[in-house]
Design a protein around this motif. Sequence first.
Motif, short mmCIF file in Angstrom:
data_model
loop_
_atom_site.label_atom_id
_atom_site.label_comp_id
_atom_site.label_asym_id
_atom_site.label_seq_id
_atom_site.Cartn_x
_atom_site.Cartn_y
_atom_site.Cartn_z
N ALA A 26 7.71 13.75 16.25
CA ALA A 26 8.16 14.61 16.79
C ALA A 26 8.28 16.15 16.31
O ALA A 26 7.94 17.44 16.24
CB ALA A 26 7.22 15.54 18.40
N GLU A 74 -1.53 13.23 25.85
CA GLU A 74 -2.63 13.46 24.56
C GLU A 74 -3.43 13.67 24.56
O GLU A 74 -4.48 14.56 23.59
CB GLU A 74 -1.50 12.90 23.92
N ASN A 123 1.82 12.35 13.70
CA ASN A 123 2.24 12.03 14.56
C ASN A 123 2.13 10.70 14.75
O ASN A 123 2.92 10.35 15.27
CB ASN A 123 2.53 12.92 15.95
N SER A 124 1.81 10.07 15.03
CA SER A 124 0.40 8.96 15.55
C SER A 124 0.81 8.17 15.16
O SER A 124 0.44 6.46 15.36
CB SER A 124 -0.61 9.16 17.01
N TYR A 159 -1.30 15.90 15.83
CA TYR A 159 -1.02 14.87 16.11
C TYR A 159 -1.60 13.71 15.71
O TYR A 159 -0.33 13.14 15.59
CB TYR A 159 -1.83 15.42 17.48
N SER A 190 5.30 14.30 21.67
CA SER A 190 4.06 14.42 21.30
C SER A 190 3.22 15.57 22.36
O SER A 190 2.51 16.62 21.49
CB SER A 190 3.07 13.36 21.83
#
Length: 410
Positions: free
Chosen positions: A201, A369, A358-359, A355, A161
């Motif tokens: 990622a 992060e 990816n989360s 981000y 991340s």
Amino acid sequence: MLYLLLLTIITSFIPVSWASPAGFVSAADAVVIVFVVCACASAMVNRLHNRVDLSVLALSLAALACIYVSQYLNDVLELVNVLIKYSIFLVLIPTAIFASRLSLDTTKLDEHLAKALAFGGTMLCIIVLVQIARGQHLYSEDGTYHILLLEQRVNKNAIGSLLTFAVSGASWLAIIYRARVYAVLSLFFFAVTLFISARSATLIDLLLLLYFFVYLRGFQPSRVLAIGVVFSIVLGTFGLILSTGVLDAQLERLTQITELNTSNVTASTSRILLWDFAWQKFQDAPIFGNGYGTFSYIGSGWLNGMYEPHDSVLQILYAGGLIGFLAFAALILRSLLKNNRHPASVLLNLLMLGYLFNSLVAIIWIRGEGHLFWSLCFLKAVPIPQRSRRSKQPNARPRLAGSNLTPLSR
């Protein structure tokens, strides 16, 4: 103040924290505290009257208030570490940025941010590779890969991340400023992410590189942003569908395998079980949730006690309910939709969306992060002065002061 902002970004790439009487504290936490003190002192001494978007600050405080209400209703106010972390994200960081906004050199904001991200990513990659070479890495019972740093386990997904931010920063410098060394760095970050098997990622990195190609080809960034928002909604909806029991047969199979405590359930396939568990718990407390930092999967084998559902939407719904989810969604959307005329806004939106994508299969807003995300979020929420990327003379390519980077003539 610019140096403290950049130092906050760089120290966010140190993925470890240390125990203290008030809970765990990271290097980025310490820098943020110094940043906010210096920024407020400077604002008072110089009597800076910064234009602040009160709606953004109001949404930030509302999100924090929702967290406190959720913790109170679930009788988990003793989880001080959670309250401190979100107070740093939603109070200290925006206060520091808004108080120091007029003191920052915003004419080269995108270059400064991209360089800090690239430097932080380089530092993290070197640390990771050195630790791997020293044998300071291991596989846990569920097959998850960890790097050992200062006697602490750092999950591969946390590293992936962080490197997502670094890939964006280096790619921005490589494409917009035609700096080949950053093109190499971008590929280096991608290779390390792939090497440690941070699959989600890696996929996001590929999408980010595709975005840069689209931007270089001259497509309108606003349209790409709109496509990205729609894509995130589709992915979020798909994640919710998976968690509501549509794949009952697969859930039953995975549950049986887990009860037998065999190695057939991996960290990836177990997410379906975690998502279903989080969704069921959310239905028990749909308004204010079950409290932040309280998730613990109930089952047999290594999956028992697993914390967080590894999906940002379900993580927020489980912890804060619909009220908390709407508060965070309003704050983030408000930031994404503001100040989109300046070229630096493209980079900020890109970093935030990358981000968030990816989360969807990871834990959101852990230390490091979280510092990066919320710093970018509140930077995006304040006015950014315009600057031209072209020289007025068609044959001239202006060089940035103190840099050997040349802006790309488009």
